[in-house]
Design a protein around this motif. Sequence first.
Motif, PDB file in Angstrom:
ATOM      1  N   GLN A 215      24.498  49.918  45.002  1.00  0.00           N
ATOM      2  CA  GLN A 215      25.878  50.352  45.198  1.00  0.00           C
ATOM      3  C   GLN A 215      26.283  50.331  46.675  1.00  0.00           C
ATOM      4  OE1 GLN A 215      26.938  54.261  43.648  1.00  0.00           O
ATOM      5  NE2 GLN A 215      29.042  53.624  43.346  1.00  0.00           N
TER       6      GLN A 215
ATOM      7  N   ALA B 102      31.744  42.777  42.272  1.00  0.00           N
ATOM      8  CA  ALA B 102      31.694  41.541  41.509  1.00  0.00           C
ATOM      9  C   ALA B 102      30.996  41.712  40.160  1.00  0.00           C
ATOM     10  CB  ALA B 102      30.985  40.466  42.324  1.00  0.00           C
ATOM     11  N   SER B 103      30.054  42.635  40.092  1.00  0.00           N
ATOM     12  CA  SER B 103      29.312  42.856  38.849  1.00  0.00           C
ATOM     13  C   SER B 103      29.953  43.909  37.958  1.00  0.00           C
ATOM     14  CB  SER B 103      27.871  43.259  39.164  1.00  0.00           C
ATOM     15  OG  SER B 103      27.850  44.449  39.949  1.00  0.00           O
ATOM     16  N   GLY B 104      31.117  44.427  38.373  1.00  0.00           N
ATOM     17  CA  GLY B 104      31.815  45.425  37.567  1.00  0.00           C
ATOM     18  C   GLY B 104      31.705  46.823  38.147  1.00  0.00           C
TER      19      GLY B 104
ATOM     20  N   SER C 279      33.706  49.589  42.334  1.00  0.00           N
ATOM     21  CA  SER C 279      33.804  48.366  41.555  1.00  0.00           C
ATOM     22  C   SER C 279      33.536  47.164  42.448  1.00  0.00           C
ATOM     23  CB  SER C 279      35.199  48.248  40.925  1.00  0.00           C
ATOM     24  OG  SER C 279      35.323  47.054  40.184  1.00  0.00           O
TER      25      SER C 279
END
Length: 209
Positions: A65, A32-34, A30
């Motif tokens: 990632q 900042a973008s989820g 997880s």
Amino acid sequence: MYQPPHFRMSDDAALLSFIEGHPLGLLISSGASGLIANPVPFFLRRSEEGEGACLVAHLAKANPQWQILAQGAEVLVVFSGANHYVSPGWYATKRETGKVVPAWNYQLVQVRGHARVHHDPEWLLAQVEQLTGQKEAHRQEAWAVNDAPEAFLAGQFKGIVGIEIEITSLEGKLKASQNRSPADREGVVSGLEREETPEAAAMLNLMQG
């Protein structure tokens, strides 16, 4: 992970062996973008002292990632094994009372830890050699990394980054109708035998193992 006591796998040695037998894990992190998740083949690297272990793998540099992993956040890796639908019609209880519902049997292992990112070509080479060596060992004409041209390999390694996850938490779950009566379990076994599919055969092996 929700863990009813009768489904819990608590033998760490068995859990590590499961990972070695099912090395494709779902890497979940997880940022900042989820949430982001990717299937990644892992090599389980055990410590020389026999205590502790880590997961090593590599990602494409184009995969965002790895940038999340470089920030040191906790990650979750899920390794899945056999799974199969269980029909209520297989249970003896269905004929006795009708009070049954469908179920799903499965086996999985979850690993938690913090990831480190590696860019060193020697580290990347060792990781790829370990993973391919493990998967090629049983082949009569096993492929080795150095079978490929050196210049070609150098170009390939420029496109990947390594990841290393020290295992801080390890848990497993085997749901194989342990919560059912002996008669119901026998009915599930008979039902799986009639399915005649690779998935049914894998679950049958678990239940009879």
